[in-house]
Design an enzyme around this catalytic site. Structure first.
Site, mmCIF file in Angstrom:
data_model
loop_
_atom_site.group_PDB
_atom_site.id
_atom_site.type_symbol
_atom_site.label_atom_id
_atom_site.label_comp_id
_atom_site.label_asym_id
_atom_site.label_seq_id
_atom_site.Cartn_x
_atom_site.Cartn_y
_atom_site.Cartn_z
ATOM 1 C CG HIS A 17 -2.038 -0.946 1.283
ATOM 2 N ND1 HIS A 17 -1.913 -2.391 1.530
ATOM 3 C CD2 HIS A 17 -3.274 -0.750 0.850
ATOM 4 C CE1 HIS A 17 -3.141 -2.864 1.446
ATOM 5 N NE2 HIS A 17 -3.773 -1.886 1.285
ATOM 6 C CE LYS A 45 -3.598 -0.578 5.022
ATOM 7 N NZ LYS A 45 -4.917 -0.039 5.390
HETATM 8 N N1 LIG Z 1 -13.042 -0.141 3.208
HETATM 9 C C1 LIG Z 1 -12.253 0.132 2.288
HETATM 10 O O1 LIG Z 1 -12.697 -0.479 1.264
HETATM 11 C C2 LIG Z 1 -11.302 1.026 2.309
HETATM 12 C C3 LIG Z 1 -10.719 1.466 3.558
HETATM 13 N N2 LIG Z 1 -9.645 2.479 3.600
HETATM 14 C C4 LIG Z 1 -9.272 2.644 4.798
HETATM 15 O O2 LIG Z 1 -9.560 3.936 5.068
HETATM 16 C C5 LIG Z 1 -8.804 4.885 5.988
HETATM 17 C C6 LIG Z 1 -8.348 5.968 5.535
HETATM 18 O O3 LIG Z 1 -7.570 6.038 4.469
HETATM 19 P P1 LIG Z 1 -7.288 7.227 3.512
HETATM 20 O O4 LIG Z 1 -8.211 7.939 3.041
HETATM 21 O O5 LIG Z 1 -6.287 6.644 2.597
HETATM 22 O O6 LIG Z 1 -6.227 8.093 4.454
HETATM 23 P P2 LIG Z 1 -5.816 9.460 4.597
HETATM 24 O O7 LIG Z 1 -4.593 9.564 5.829
HETATM 25 O O8 LIG Z 1 -5.566 9.968 3.315
HETATM 26 O O9 LIG Z 1 -7.119 10.235 5.397
HETATM 27 C C7 LIG Z 1 -7.431 10.089 6.498
HETATM 28 C C8 LIG Z 1 -8.157 11.444 6.994
HETATM 29 O O10 LIG Z 1 -8.685 11.244 8.290
HETATM 30 C C9 LIG Z 1 -8.273 12.160 9.330
HETATM 31 N N3 LIG Z 1 -8.581 11.864 10.462
HETATM 32 C C10 LIG Z 1 -7.710 11.350 11.459
HETATM 33 N N4 LIG Z 1 -8.379 11.313 12.990
HETATM 34 C C11 LIG Z 1 -9.774 11.481 12.559
HETATM 35 C C12 LIG Z 1 -10.913 11.484 13.199
HETATM 36 N N5 LIG Z 1 -10.772 11.439 14.714
HETATM 37 N N6 LIG Z 1 -11.993 12.093 12.791
HETATM 38 C C13 LIG Z 1 -11.915 12.676 11.562
HETATM 39 N N7 LIG Z 1 -11.101 12.646 10.771
HETATM 40 C C14 LIG Z 1 -9.656 12.026 10.968
HETATM 41 C C15 LIG Z 1 -7.047 12.611 8.914
HETATM 42 O O11 LIG Z 1 -6.413 13.623 9.565
HETATM 43 P P3 LIG Z 1 -4.856 13.562 9.952
HETATM 44 O O12 LIG Z 1 -4.103 13.881 8.839
HETATM 45 O O13 LIG Z 1 -4.767 14.932 10.979
HETATM 46 O O14 LIG Z 1 -4.569 12.328 10.633
HETATM 47 C C16 LIG Z 1 -7.015 12.565 7.337
HETATM 48 O O15 LIG Z 1 -7.210 13.903 6.959
HETATM 49 C C17 LIG Z 1 -7.632 3.720 6.336
HETATM 50 O O16 LIG Z 1 -8.184 3.005 7.550
HETATM 51 C C18 LIG Z 1 -7.664 2.722 5.058
HETATM 52 O O17 LIG Z 1 -7.371 1.523 5.434
HETATM 53 C C19 LIG Z 1 -9.055 2.718 2.503
HETATM 54 C C20 LIG Z 1 -9.664 2.474 1.284
HETATM 55 C C21 LIG Z 1 -10.462 1.491 1.093
HETATM 56 O O1 LIG Z 2 -5.448 2.111 2.932
HETATM 57 C C1 LIG Z 2 -5.917 1.575 1.964
HETATM 58 O O2 LIG Z 2 -5.495 2.259 0.954
HETATM 59 C C2 LIG Z 2 -6.647 0.343 1.685
HETATM 60 N N1 LIG Z 2 -7.268 0.024 2.978
HETATM 61 C C3 LIG Z 2 -8.136 -1.219 2.993
HETATM 62 C C4 LIG Z 2 -7.294 -2.496 3.770
HETATM 63 O O3 LIG Z 2 -6.739 -2.124 4.700
HETATM 64 O O4 LIG Z 2 -7.538 -3.314 3.437
HETATM 65 C C5 LIG Z 2 -8.738 -1.575 1.910
HETATM 66 C C6 LIG Z 2 -7.585 -1.587 0.474
HETATM 67 O O5 LIG Z 2 -6.648 -2.398 0.798
HETATM 68 C C7 LIG Z 2 -7.188 -0.024 0.486
#
Ligand SMILES: NC(=O)C1=CN([C@@H]2O[C@H](COP(=O)(O)OP(=O)(O)OC[C@H]3O[C@@H](n4cnc5c(N)ncnc54)[C@H](OP(=O)(O)O)[C@@H]3O)[C@@H](O)[C@H]2O)C=CC1
Ligand SMILES: O=C(O)C1=N[C@H](C(=O)O)C[C@H](O)C1
Length: 318
Positions: free
Chosen positions: A202, A206
């Site tokens: 990733h 991440k």
């Molecule tokens: N279920 C699915 O299909 C998928 C899941 N994911 C998951 O989604 C999550 C986020 O991924 P991604 O968008 O790439 O991460 P990013 O780091 O790009 O974005 C996360 C954002 O959330 C903010 N944040 C942190 N704590 C809080 C809080 N308490 N309340 C609100 N916002 C907060 C962060 O701010 P700050 O920078 O201040 O920490 C940042 O702006 C990960 O756990 C990832 O594994 C991702 C893709 C697909």
């Molecule tokens: O952080 C990501 O990007 C993703 N997170 C999810 C995971 O932890 O499996 C889903 C996907 O892999 C993308």
């Protein structure tokens, strides 16, 4: 906040009510939490593309300085400004966040709109945010991975709210997950003696081990006949060189999910591989909107907490 509630995009609202009538959906607004993060922006864009109202307030993280962020549909549509409010950090409740959410939730309730949160934040925010939604009786879709998943489930069940919780929202990956669960349930031990090795790559930002890989190794454990510990079988790649070597294209370094699951017979003569490689994040955002649309139609008293396999089995994924 109440005064600035539902978005005033007339054109988009016309489309929303048209789509609602077609799909017999109640009026719904989506609060995108995790802005201006990568998934937060993708999900906001997918909501706008598919005619869902995006709430003008969203939660953000401790390291974000901006007060607002613009989101758009990714296809040249008019941007919408979202006001950012810091999410809870301790889990005990953050007064300002609670006060703001209270007004927001009450305003939407008065207007007869079901406000559903989408959470793509940080593994450390999973439980504090889950407790926040529970306190405010807000239904939610939790895409964020990590945290204490048992506690999350317990908090949601105790609050009696509706939720879809899943580590992966991509339709075809959910289908693979469902298929492996069925295979493991039908043929436990079919791979007895085999060795499992999982490699997941990733983007370097991440924070945790892939939630998807953790979910899939549960089924592989049943197929092999022994439960696996995550750290024993999953190797993570987070460095540029390793990513390129693993086949990630340069353009995907900032956002990708490349997974290979290998099952090898004891003498090494038979090998199985399951592989899913995703560049970008759009596929998860589209699945998230499917989850939202599905959740918006759930009202029954019996089952209130769902995963994406439930959504897929219901035929609710586009
Ligand atoms: N279920 C699915 O299909 C998928 C899941 N994911 C998951 O989604 C999550 C986020 O991924 P991604 O968008 O790439 O991460 P990013 O780091 O790009 O974005 C996360 C954002 O959330 C903010 N944040 C942190 N704590 C809080 C809080 N308490 N309340 C609100 N916002 C907060 C962060 O701010 P700050 O920078 O201040 O920490 C940042 O702006 C990960 O756990 C990832 O594994 C991702 C893709 C697909
Ligand atoms: O952080 C990501 O990007 C993703 N997170 C999810 C995971 O932890 O499996 C889903 C996907 O892999 C993308």
């Amino acid at each position: 906040f109440v005064g600035m509630l539902p978005s005033r995009h007339k054109q988009s609202q016309g489309r929303q009510s048209q789509l609602r009538m077609m799909a017999k959906l109640p009026k719904v607004a989506v609060m995108v939490n995790g802005l201006p993060g990568a998934m937060g922006k993708e999900v906001a864009a997918a909501c706008l593309r598919r005619g869902l109202e995006v709430c003008s307030v969203g939660l953000t993280g401790p390291q974000v300085d901006e007060e607002c962020v613009d989101v758009d549909d990714g296809e040249g549509g008019k941007p919408q400004t979202i006001r950012l409010v810091k999410g809870p950090v301790t889990g005990a409740g953050d007064e300002e966040c609670d006060a703001r959410l209270q007004g927001l939730v009450a305003g939407y309730r008065e207007s007869g709109t079901r406000l559903i949160a989408v959470d793509y934040t940080h593994p450390t925010a999973v439980n504090p945010n889950g407790m926040l939604y529970a306190r405010h009786k807000m239904d939610f879709v939790m895409g964020t991975t990590g945290g204490d998943r048992d506690k999350l489930l317990k908090d949601v069940e105790e609050a009696g709210i509706y939720a879809v919780i899943a580590p992966n929202m991509a339709k075809q990956i959910v289908a693979l997950q469902a298929g492996l669960e069925t295979m493991a349930g039908t043929f436990p031990g079919a791979f007895e003696g085999y060795n499992l090795r999982v490699v997941e790559s990733h983007q370097s930002s991440k924070a945790d081990t892939s939630g998807t890989a953790k979910a899939l190794i549960a089924s592989f454990g049943t197929l092999v006949g022994k439960p696996y510990k995550v750290e024993d079988v999953i190797a993570m790649i987070r460095d540029r060189e390793g990513q390129l070597e693993f086949g990630v294209p340069e353009a995907g370094l900032g956002g990708h999910a490349f997974h290979t699951y290998q099952l090898l017979s004891p003498d090494g003569s038979v090998e199985f591989q399951f592989r899913h490689n995703v560049v970008g994040r759009r596929i998860y955002a589209e699945g998230t909107v499917d989850a939202l649309t599905y959740l918006a139609q759930q009202h029954g008293p019996d089952k209130k907490v769902f995963n994406m396999v439930d959504v897929l089995k219901a035929g609710a994924m586009k």
